[in-house]
Design a protein around this motif. Structure first.
Motif, PDB file in Angstrom:
ATOM      1  N   PHE A 564       7.939  -5.770  -3.436  1.00 11.24           N
ATOM      2  CA  PHE A 564       6.893  -4.752  -3.481  1.00 11.24           C
ATOM      3  C   PHE A 564       6.182  -4.776  -4.837  1.00 11.24           C
ATOM      4  O   PHE A 564       4.948  -4.871  -4.906  1.00 11.24           O
ATOM      5  N   TYR A 565       6.956  -4.705  -5.904  1.00 10.64           N
ATOM      6  CA  TYR A 565       6.356  -4.639  -7.244  1.00 10.64           C
ATOM      7  C   TYR A 565       5.774  -5.982  -7.672  1.00 10.64           C
ATOM      8  O   TYR A 565       4.802  -6.018  -8.432  1.00 10.64           O
ATOM      9  N   ARG A 566       6.382  -7.078  -7.209  1.00 10.29           N
ATOM     10  CA  ARG A 566       5.872  -8.388  -7.626  1.00 10.29           C
ATOM     11  C   ARG A 566       4.439  -8.610  -7.134  1.00 10.29           C
ATOM     12  O   ARG A 566       3.626  -9.253  -7.809  1.00 10.29           O
ATOM     13  N   LEU A 567       4.113  -8.058  -5.954  1.00  6.15           N
ATOM     14  CA  LEU A 567       2.744  -8.178  -5.449  1.00  6.15           C
ATOM     15  C   LEU A 567       1.730  -7.547  -6.401  1.00  6.15           C
ATOM     16  O   LEU A 567       0.548  -7.918  -6.401  1.00  6.15           O
ATOM     17  N   LEU A 568       2.185  -6.597  -7.218  1.00  9.41           N
ATOM     18  CA  LEU A 568       1.265  -5.867  -8.098  1.00  9.41           C
ATOM     19  C   LEU A 568       1.104  -6.527  -9.462  1.00  9.41           C
ATOM     20  O   LEU A 568       0.244  -6.115 -10.244  1.00  9.41           O
ATOM     21  N   HIS A 569       1.928  -7.537  -9.760  1.00  4.00           N
ATOM     22  CA  HIS A 569       1.897  -8.127 -11.102  1.00  4.00           C
ATOM     23  C   HIS A 569       0.486  -8.534 -11.512  1.00  4.00           C
ATOM     24  O   HIS A 569       0.018  -8.206 -12.601  1.00  4.00           O
ATOM     25  N   ARG A 570      -0.202  -9.257 -10.667  1.00  3.35           N
ATOM     26  CA  ARG A 570      -1.513  -9.818 -11.032  1.00  3.35           C
ATOM     27  C   ARG A 570      -2.645  -9.287 -10.151  1.00  3.35           C
ATOM     28  O   ARG A 570      -3.720  -9.867 -10.108  1.00  3.35           O
ATOM     29  N   ALA A 571      -2.394  -8.215  -9.416  1.00  2.00           N
ATOM     30  CA  ALA A 571      -3.413  -7.623  -8.547  1.00  2.00           C
ATOM     31  C   ALA A 571      -4.333  -6.707  -9.347  1.00  2.00           C
ATOM     32  O   ALA A 571      -3.935  -6.147 -10.383  1.00  2.00           O
ATOM     33  N   ASN A 572      -5.569  -6.565  -8.865  1.00  3.14           N
ATOM     34  CA  ASN A 572      -6.526  -5.643  -9.483  1.00  3.14           C
ATOM     35  C   ASN A 572      -6.727  -4.379  -8.646  1.00  3.14           C
ATOM     36  O   ASN A 572      -6.832  -3.281  -9.185  1.00  3.14           O
ATOM     37  N   ASN A 573      -6.800  -4.574  -7.320  1.00  4.09           N
ATOM     38  CA  ASN A 573      -7.070  -3.459  -6.409  1.00  4.09           C
ATOM     39  C   ASN A 573      -5.967  -3.410  -5.349  1.00  4.09           C
ATOM     40  O   ASN A 573      -5.732  -4.400  -4.644  1.00  4.09           O
ATOM     41  N   VAL A 574      -5.329  -2.260  -5.242  1.00  2.00           N
ATOM     42  CA  VAL A 574      -4.196  -2.131  -4.317  1.00  2.00           C
ATOM     43  C   VAL A 574      -4.376  -0.862  -3.492  1.00  2.00           C
ATOM     44  O   VAL A 574      -4.621   0.221  -4.042  1.00  2.00           O
ATOM     45  N   ASP A 575      -4.246  -1.010  -2.161  1.00  2.00           N
ATOM     46  CA  ASP A 575      -4.292   0.145  -1.258  1.00  2.00           C
ATOM     47  C   ASP A 575      -2.995   0.195  -0.458  1.00  2.00           C
ATOM     48  O   ASP A 575      -2.657  -0.746   0.271  1.00  2.00           O
ATOM     49  N   PHE A 576      -2.256   1.297  -0.607  1.00  2.61           N
ATOM     50  CA  PHE A 576      -1.049   1.531   0.177  1.00  2.61           C
ATOM     51  C   PHE A 576      -1.400   2.509   1.300  1.00  2.61           C
ATOM     52  O   PHE A 576      -1.899   3.605   1.033  1.00  2.61           O
ATOM     53  N   ILE A 577      -1.125   2.127   2.526  1.00  2.00           N
ATOM     54  CA  ILE A 577      -1.415   2.996   3.664  1.00  2.00           C
ATOM     55  C   ILE A 577      -0.094   3.399   4.312  1.00  2.00           C
ATOM     56  O   ILE A 577       0.751   2.553   4.594  1.00  2.00           O
ATOM     57  N   TYR A 578       0.076   4.695   4.545  1.00  6.73           N
ATOM     58  CA  TYR A 578       1.286   5.158   5.233  1.00  6.73           C
ATOM     59  C   TYR A 578       0.896   6.206   6.276  1.00  6.73           C
ATOM     60  O   TYR A 578      -0.193   6.790   6.224  1.00  6.73           O
ATOM     61  N   THR A 579       1.792   6.407   7.250  1.00  7.61           N
ATOM     62  CA  THR A 579       1.492   7.339   8.334  1.00  7.61           C
ATOM     63  C   THR A 579       2.256   8.641   8.142  1.00  7.61           C
ATOM     64  O   THR A 579       3.322   8.670   7.530  1.00  7.61           O
ATOM     65  N   THR A 580       1.710   9.697   8.722  1.00  8.46           N
ATOM     66  CA  THR A 580       2.382  11.000   8.693  1.00  8.46           C
ATOM     67  C   THR A 580       2.846  11.403  10.085  1.00  8.46           C
ATOM     68  O   THR A 580       3.241  12.541  10.303  1.00  8.46           O
ATOM     69  N   SER A 581       2.773  10.477  11.054  1.00  8.16           N
ATOM     70  CA  SER A 581       3.203  10.797  12.422  1.00  8.16           C
ATOM     71  C   SER A 581       4.714  10.906  12.468  1.00  8.16           C
ATOM     72  O   SER A 581       5.429  10.171  11.796  1.00  8.16           O
ATOM     73  N   SER A 582       5.209  11.840  13.266  1.00  8.43           N
ATOM     74  CA  SER A 582       6.653  12.090  13.335  1.00  8.43           C
ATOM     75  C   SER A 582       7.279  11.205  14.399  1.00  8.43           C
ATOM     76  O   SER A 582       7.056  11.388  15.581  1.00  8.43           O
ATOM     77  N   GLN A 583       8.071  10.210  13.966  1.00  6.43           N
ATOM     78  CA  GLN A 583       8.752   9.316  14.896  1.00  6.43           C
ATOM     79  C   GLN A 583      10.243   9.228  14.586  1.00  6.43           C
ATOM     80  O   GLN A 583      10.937   8.386  15.102  1.00  6.43           O
ATOM     81  N   GLY A 584      10.745  10.090  13.764  1.00 10.02           N
ATOM     82  CA  GLY A 584      12.161  10.058  13.419  1.00 10.02           C
ATOM     83  C   GLY A 584      12.377  10.667  12.051  1.00 10.02           C
ATOM     84  O   GLY A 584      11.429  10.976  11.325  1.00 10.02           O
ATOM     85  N   ILE A 585      13.623  10.858  11.674  1.00  7.31           N
ATOM     86  CA  ILE A 585      13.945  11.480  10.383  1.00  7.31           C
ATOM     87  C   ILE A 585      13.428  10.608   9.247  1.00  7.31           C
ATOM     88  O   ILE A 585      13.735   9.420   9.163  1.00  7.31           O
ATOM     89  N   GLY A 586      12.615  11.187   8.400  1.00 12.51           N
ATOM     90  CA  GLY A 586      12.105  10.458   7.237  1.00 12.51           C
ATOM     91  C   GLY A 586      10.896   9.600   7.520  1.00 12.51           C
ATOM     92  O   GLY A 586      10.271   9.083   6.602  1.00 12.51           O
ATOM     93  N   SER A 587      10.533   9.436   8.788  1.00 12.69           N
ATOM     94  CA  SER A 587       9.451   8.499   9.100  1.00 12.69           C
ATOM     95  C   SER A 587       8.085   9.008   8.683  1.00 12.69           C
ATOM     96  O   SER A 587       7.134   8.255   8.619  1.00 12.69           O
ATOM     97  N   THR A 588       7.986  10.324   8.417  1.00 17.79           N
ATOM     98  CA  THR A 588       6.691  10.864   7.994  1.00 17.79           C
ATOM     99  C   THR A 588       6.505  10.777   6.487  1.00 17.79           C
ATOM    100  O   THR A 588       5.449  11.122   5.980  1.00 17.79           O
ATOM    101  N   GLU A 589       7.526  10.338   5.767  1.00 17.58           N
ATOM    102  CA  GLU A 589       7.471  10.300   4.313  1.00 17.58           C
ATOM    103  C   GLU A 589       6.901   8.977   3.811  1.00 17.58           C
ATOM    104  O   GLU A 589       7.187   7.916   4.359  1.00 17.58           O
ATOM    105  N   LYS A 590       6.093   9.061   2.768  1.00 23.86           N
ATOM    106  CA  LYS A 590       5.665   7.824   2.131  1.00 23.86           C
ATOM    107  C   LYS A 590       6.855   7.200   1.413  1.00 23.86           C
ATOM    108  O   LYS A 590       7.810   7.885   1.049  1.00 23.86           O
ATOM    109  N   SER A 591       6.786   5.909   1.216  1.00 23.19           N
ATOM    110  CA  SER A 591       7.905   5.171   0.637  1.00 23.19           C
ATOM    111  C   SER A 591       8.273   5.702  -0.744  1.00 23.19           C
ATOM    112  O   SER A 591       7.422   6.132  -1.523  1.00 23.19           O
ATOM    113  N   ARG A 592       9.575   5.632  -1.050  1.00 22.54           N
ATOM    114  CA  ARG A 592      10.037   6.040  -2.383  1.00 22.54           C
ATOM    115  C   ARG A 592       9.401   5.186  -3.467  1.00 22.54           C
ATOM    116  O   ARG A 592       9.291   5.606  -4.615  1.00 22.54           O
TER     117      ARG A 592
END
Length: 903
Positions: A564-592
């Motif tokens: 995850f972090y290695r992808l950011l070493h030399r990147a300039n623009n980064v977009d993280f997309i996550y969902t808030t739909s409820s499909q199970g315990i913790g599934s609505t949370e963005k990644s730690r």
């Protein structure tokens, strides 16, 4: 900024520009392509190309063993299991299959981490004995067999490994252990070779042993893609493995750790974007890609999928300007449209009942796009036949006859040939269908390359299943075959060809190893997806894994943190997309990982919520103006005859009248799994008509009614056969409805019998009488009266209702109440109209009565129309009703009054 691969290649060439005898070892084949590209760009002279291996290829090269896939491993293990397990204790392949995949995974881990298998299995067996009270004298058979299983594991392991090695094959773990054992021999025979390892992170024990042995030989360099920011932070999981290697490997006590950069803290534009549903991620990716228009920008842009199921939606959402796409991960075979067809086939043949194939499963197969193209226009004809004949279940012969009567497609008919719970039959028939469909696609006017590619993928899967089952014959039934098939297609992908050096790059997280991009769009950045969480596919207890330094969920989290972090070493623009739909315990949370970045820095993350753009149209009353064409059609309707039901439809909702009678839109004809209310009503009406028919204008007697009662069952069965079909009333809800119809008719006849015994005289004067009368010039009425009876000298016009009707529904306070759009008095309107039409056709001796017999309210008996507490229908009554009819029809034909939805 140069990519890490370019930096390493430049460093290597600076030391020695002749790399002919150099081996480059990288995490993946994709990374190998990028190394080859960097070499071609930086070399200033012509040389023989160096060898470039992925780590798996290099390990196999050292070991000399050929890797086999998971399917062949499973069959080989079962063969060993049969050889080493007493026949009385052997389980079927279906049961074995449930635990064997986990066992194979554990075998693989043990070998890759060079664990002493004898010591390990002894320890594991002892743990299980302690857990299950082995010292107890009264062990159950289940506990004994369970403990026997753990004692058998080392025997299976040894026999399995020996069998594969004799064939020159191995699963990944065996290959790694063999390579670790043979590395000294390899070094001795390759002293002139230089080895360059690039961009590794989490190494198993075998890989560490091999690389350290090569480092000790002095002809090897290892370039780690490490970041100073993480290496200094001793608690950060992204550098967990690299810090360990730097500290523990003997080589680094006297040699530098290559290479540590400081790119991560450089200013970057990072956003986290929340969406509500998975499909919205695909749409958002398409929007974000709109900003990258040049080929150079797209070449430096990667879409990283944490959930590979989004691949096809994202491909469909790509902007039009993106012409070139390279998909490293491939399309999962289980997500192709063709997969749905075979899923339905397995569902059909594994859930076939004694009554035959269920119609919904049959229709689902016929409507699949691949089958639908074979049937063409015949598909709708077949569906209409199924609905009109009310097939709920089909025999094999019935469905094949229906298909062959409407089309000459033997291919489609073959889909419904019984598999007889025989996996060989199932595989053979699926391959036959694939071959037939392929020929059809090849000879069609529109060549469908992608559909053929999908089909070829399934051809390979079923061929593999055929070859393995022909060799081993372990799959004994279709249910086991289906389970096995689902696992096989879950691991198969269709590799789509693309240019790895041009266009947009789409890949999974693991495929991104060692690659650098300026623009990153990552989807499904949710907790439980990345990192995956604590779920493990293993029989090895957590404490035992710690003892033998096998990877646990902690190490797996660290692996994903690094990627995850290695992808950011030399990147300039980064977009993280996550969902808030409820499909199970913790599934609505963005990644730690996002939360860590927000807290730890050094970057500020912009957070936002993306919502679908939509406009709420202002409410407009649903009205339809009466055009000259509509007025013309209305005149046709009134000339042909307005029925009581058409007029009550207009009163209740003019829009419904417009659709049903003006546009002539019919309700869709569907199969009735359970007898519908209108069908039930028709059966009751027709039964009573047939029972009464011989006695029209005959004075009824108790003996006549008693005779009718004896015929009820036979007549109801006859009417069911005509309207619905007898095969569907043998059980379930339909059997109950059949009994209810019989009870309705009997209760009504018992009511008649009671009246006769109490002294009433009853004569049936009309039965299902068709009426066609003229109201005014070019305005006609039509209808059918259920029953006209003369009771004690008085005429009654009777309308049967199988639904519940109460006397209050027949007693309007005012004549205008008959036009109430709630439909409260529509029953009163109907019986008055029957009385009006009968008197119009043949003048009756007024007064008469007209009303309802409600089978759900039979205790109320005959419920007559009542006005001002009088049940008599007189000339005055009919005159007043005529005015209501005149008012209603004038409104229908008035071009200035539109059809409008009631408020």
């Amino acid at each position: 900024m140069e990519s890490f691969i370019e930096e390493v290649v430049a460093t290597v060439l600076k030391q020695n520009d002749d790399v002919t005898n150099t081996l480059f070892i990288v995490p993946s084949r994709r990374a190998g392509n990028m190394v080859r590209s960097a070499l071609s760009q930086k070399l200033n002279k012509t040389i023989f190309a160096p060898e470039i291996f992925s780590i798996e290829e290099f390990i196999a090269h050292i070991s000399g063993l050929r890797a086999i896939d998971a399917t062949e491993q499973l069959f080989t293990l079962f063969k060993v299991y049969q050889e080493k397990t007493p026949k009385v204790n052997q389980e079927s392949f279906a049961v074995f299959y449930g635990w064997a995949q986990t066992v194979l995974h554990d075998f693989n881990e043990i070998d890759r981490y060079l664990v002493s298998h004898k010591e390990f299995f002894d320890y594991l067996s002892a743990v299980q004995e302690i857990n299950h009270w082995s010292s107890e004298n009264n062990q159950t058979d289940i506990i004994k067999r369970y403990l026997d299983f753990w004692e058998t594991l080392p025997v299976l392991y040894k026999a399995f490994c020996t069998k594969l090695e004799k064939q020159g094959k191995g699963h990944q773990g065996i290959i790694y252990r063999k390579a670790a054992d043979d590395v000294e021999f390899y070094i001795e025979n390759n002293k002139d070779k230089q080895h360059i390892f690039i961009g590794f992170n989490a190494l198993n024990t075998s890989e560490q042993h091999i690389i350290q042995a090569l480092l000790s030989a002095g002809n090897t360099s290892v370039f780690w893609d490490a970041e100073e920011w993480f290496m200094k932070n001793k608690k950060h999981e992204a550098s967990y493995f690299l810090r360990a290697y730097k500290k523990e490997w003997k080589y680094y006590q006297t040699n530098p750790f290559l290479a540590v950069s400081n790119n991560y803290p450089v200013q970057k534009n990072i956003r986290s974007i929340a969406v509500t549903q998975d499909i919205e991620q695909a749409k958002l990716v398409g929007q974000l890609l709109q900003q990258y228009t040049s080929s150079k920008e797209l070449r430096n842009t990667a879409v990283i999928l944490n959930d590979e199921r989004l691949l096809i939606p994202i491909l469909n959402a790509l902007p039009d300007h993106i012409k070139k796409v390279n998909i490293t991960m491939g399309v999962p075979l289980g997500q192709t449209p063709t997969a749905a067809l075979f899923d339905q086939l397995f569902l059909l043949h594994t859930h076939v009942s004694q009554r035959g194939y269920y119609y919904k499963q049959v229709v689902a197969i016929l409507q699949h796009q691949a089958v639908g193209k074979l049937l063409g226009s015949n598909l709708e004809r077949i569906k209409k036949t199924i609905a009109s004949q009310n097939y709920v279940y089909f025999s094999e012969k019935e469905i094949k006859t229906m298909i062959l009567q409407n089309t000459e497609s033997d291919i489609v008919a073959s889909l419904f040939t019984s598999w007889d719970d025989n996996p060989n039959n199932a595989i053979k028939l699926c391959l036959t269908f694939i071959q037939g469909l392929k020929e059809s696609l090849l000879h069609s006017d529109h060549k469908e390359a992608l559909a053929l590619e999908y089909l070829f993928g399934f051809y390979k899967v079923f061929n593999q299943l055929k070859n393995l089952n022909d060799t081993y014959a372990f799959i004994e039934d279709v249910a086991t075959l289906r389970r096995f098939y689902m696992d096989v297609i879950g691991s198969h992908t269709l590799d789509l060809r693309g240019d790895p050096y041009e266009g947009l790059q789409i890949m999974g997280v693991l495929e991104s190893r060692l690659l650098d991009f300026k623009n990153i769009i990552m989807t499904s950045v949710n907790e439980g997806v990345i990192p995956a969480g604590k779920s493990t596919n293993s029989y090895i207890p957590y404490d035992l894994k710690l003892t033998y330094k096998l990877p646990t969920f902690r190490e797996k989290d660290a692996v994903y943190a690094y990627h995850f972090y290695r992808l950011l070493h030399r990147a300039n623009n980064v977009d993280f997309i996550y969902t808030t739909s409820s499909q199970g315990i913790g599934s609505t949370e963005k990644s730690r990982f996002i939360l860590q970045m927000e807290i730890e820095g050094p970057h500020d993350l912009a957070s936002s919520v993306a919502t679908s753009s939509f406009q709420v149209a202002p409410y407009t009353e649903n009205t339809i103006l009466k055009t000259p064409e509509i007025i013309s059609r209305l005149r046709e309707i009134v000339q042909s005859g307005l029925s009581p039901s058409s007029l009550t439809t207009y009163i209740r909702n003019p829009i419904d009248f417009y659709y049903k009678y003006v546009l002539r839109i019919k309700e869709r004809e569907d199969v009735e799994e359970t007898v519908a209310a209108n069908t039930m009503g028709t059966i009751v009406h027709n039964t009573l008509e047939e029972l009464y028919k011989p006695y029209v204008n005959v004075k009824l007697t108790a003996q006549i009614i008693e005779g009718m009662i004896l015929k009820i069952d036979a007549e109801v069965r006859n009417q069911f056969a005509t309207e619905y079909g007898l095969t569907q009333i043998a059980q379930g809800k339909n059997l109950i409805i059949y009994q209810v119809v019989c009870r309705y008719v009997e209760n009504y006849l018992q009511l008649q019998l009671s009246s006769l015994k109490s002294g009433d005289t009853i004569v049936v004067r009309g039965l299902e009488s068709n009426l066609n009368v003229s109201f005014k010039k070019e305005i006609n009425f039509k209808g059918k009266v259920d029953l006209v009876e003369e009771r004690n000298g008085d005429i009654r016009i009777i309308d049967y209702k199988t639904g519940k009707v109460e006397s209050r529904h027949l007693s309007p306070a005012n004549w205008e109440d008959l036009l109430d759009d709630t439909g409260k008095y529509e029953k009163a309107f109907q019986v008055l109209m029957y009385a009006y039409m009968m008197h119009k056709k043949t003048p009756l001796a007024l007064p008469i009565s007209a009303g309802i017999i409600s089978f759900k309210n039979l205790k109320s008996g005959f419920m007559p129309f009542k006005k001002d507490k009088s049940t008599d229908i007189t000339e005055e009554t009919l005159s007043s009703f005529s005015e209501i009819l005149d008012q209603l029809i004038a409104e229908i034909l008035n071009p200035d009054i539109p059809f409008a939805q009631p408020t």
